[in-house]
Design an enzyme around this catalytic site. Structure first.
Site, short mmCIF file in Angstrom:
data_model
loop_
_atom_site.label_atom_id
_atom_site.label_comp_id
_atom_site.label_asym_id
_atom_site.label_seq_id
_atom_site.Cartn_x
_atom_site.Cartn_y
_atom_site.Cartn_z
N ASP A 113 -6.61 59.42 -2.99
CA ASP A 113 -7.28 60.30 -2.03
C ASP A 113 -6.28 61.36 -1.60
OD1 ASP A 113 -8.96 61.28 0.22
OD2 ASP A 113 -10.14 59.49 -0.20
N HIS B 41 -5.87 63.93 -3.98
CA HIS B 41 -6.81 64.99 -3.64
C HIS B 41 -6.15 66.15 -2.92
CE1 HIS B 41 -10.46 62.00 -3.80
NE2 HIS B 41 -9.79 62.08 -4.94
#
Length: 400
Positions: A223, A246
């Site tokens: 993430d 991310h």
């Protein structure tokens, strides 16, 4: 711009000096070894109670700065532990051994595995490793058989003048390090390793906290490498290497129509490699508040899918109702952002028509296609600001 950079640099210098001072006095401090409280450290025996007993003694009985020592060449198996303050004096936690979470899916709704709460002057450091043993939990979440909210590996809650440095964190069930409702926190020299397909495993997360420095760290996760949420104020992120992951994100802000704020954020000298996003600001529709005075300076992108994103319509669900209100995004600077994009749209400013983004500045932004022969473009709705010096691809909604 210069004033903000100097202010943050002085804050970081103060933290570094205090870190060095702490290291120098360790030799003269009383030391409490967890082995002396019954911990075994064989990786199979549950050592939770020994850690609880050691913390109770050092926190309540120490009249001078003291060290809780977790020795090297040992692996300690631990359930959830709450390291509760306030303590009678400054506590240093020297983690040279490895800590491993019990490999089970907890039915209780715990927000963290190792929770440090209401402590002033806390320093957690060492060469040890935190192993969240998250594989089973990730699988459980993907099959919708357990809650999305797994515990973070290490959480700092309501702490002041705190430091976390030198640790390695792997396979957290959710976020690796989270900081909430805290002030003056320095996080440095951290290494985070988690597979790119592990859900919600943010590297370092900050919310409702002020004066936080994150620096000189290597983060690879499933993430956001670093995520800043509501209430993040005066945050410095520097010399962070990110990938996989991310990217570096501010948000999401304003979930469920709430008011959320984030301000005075300075991200500099970071490198992102093969991440889904580069530097991103994301806010929910229907919310209120602001994200402002944000700078991204000297950022390098290597084969990043979406290098620059502002998204005031963030919604991870399949269906979202359009709403007029939004978190106001203003005074955002991109200075010296360079590198390659693997997607056609390298710059996406997707701002609200009713609450447009304002004061967006791009100065010396140079992005090129990661794949030879392709061309990059920008996408721009509801954004106002200026472009200075070279900006490639061109962003038409910003005036030259």
């Amino acid at each position: 711009m210069a004033r903000q950079g100097i202010m943050i640099s002085l804050f970081v210098i103060v933290l570094i000096v205090s870190s060095s001072s702490a290291a120098e006095i360790l030799a003269d401090e009383p030391t409490y070894n967890v082995l002396d409280f019954g911990a075994v450290g064989d990786g199979n025996t549950n050592d939770t109670q020994a850690f609880v007993n050691a913390w109770s003694v050092i926190c309540l009985n120490s009249t001078v700065p003291s060290t809780l020592y977790i020795p090297t060449s040992k692996t300690f198996l631990l359930d959830r532990i709450v390291f509760q303050g306030p303590c009678n004096n400054v506590i240093h936690v020297k983690v040279d051994g490895n800590l491993k979470r019990t490999n089970e899916i907890w039915k209780e709704n715990f927000n963290s595995w190792l929770l440090f709460i209401q402590i002033s002057g806390l320093r957690i450091y060492g060469s040890g490793e935190l192993d969240g043993q998250g594989t089973n939990w990730w699988s459980c979440k993907e099959q919708n058989q357990c809650s999305e909210d797994a515990p973070d590996s290490l959480q700092m809650l309501s702490c002041t003048d705190a430091q976390i440095w030198g640790l390695r964190s792997i396979n957290s069930t959710m976020m690796h390090i989270s900081v909430a409702k805290s002030e003056r926190v320095d996080i440095a020299g951290i290494t985070i390793v988690t597979p790119d397909n592990s859900p919600n495993t943010d590297g370092i997360h900050v919310q409702e906290s002020r004066h936080v420095s994150i620096r000189d760290s290597i983060i690879g996760t499933g993430d956001d490498c670093v995520s800043l949420s509501e209430g993040a104020e005066d945050i410095s992120i520097s010399n962070v290497t990110c990938g996989p992951g991310h990217g570096i994100s501010i948000g999401s802000l304003g979930k469920n129509g709430s008011r959320a704020t984030a301000s005075n954020i300075y991200v500099s000298n970071c490198t992102l490699t093969q991440t889904t996003n580069g530097v991103r600001i994301k806010t929910w529709q229907g919310a209120s508040g602001f994200a402002r005075n944000i700078s991204f300076v000297n950022i390098t992108m290597n084969d990043v899918r979406y290098p620059i994103i502002i998204d005031q319509y963030y919604c991870p669900h399949s269906v979202c109702d359009a709403q007029a209100s939004a978190v106001e995004v203003s005074d955002v600077k991109y200075i010296g952002v360079t590198g390659s994009s693997s997607a056609e749209v390298a710059v996406a400013l997707n701002c609200s028509q009713s609450v447009p983004c304002s004061g967006i500045v791009m100065d010396t932004v140079n992005l090129w296609p990661a794949n030879e022969g392709e061309e990059l473009r920008s996408h721009c709705i509801g954004a106002n600001g200026s472009a200075r010096n070279q900006v490639t691809p061109a962003v038409p909604c910003l005036t030259q």
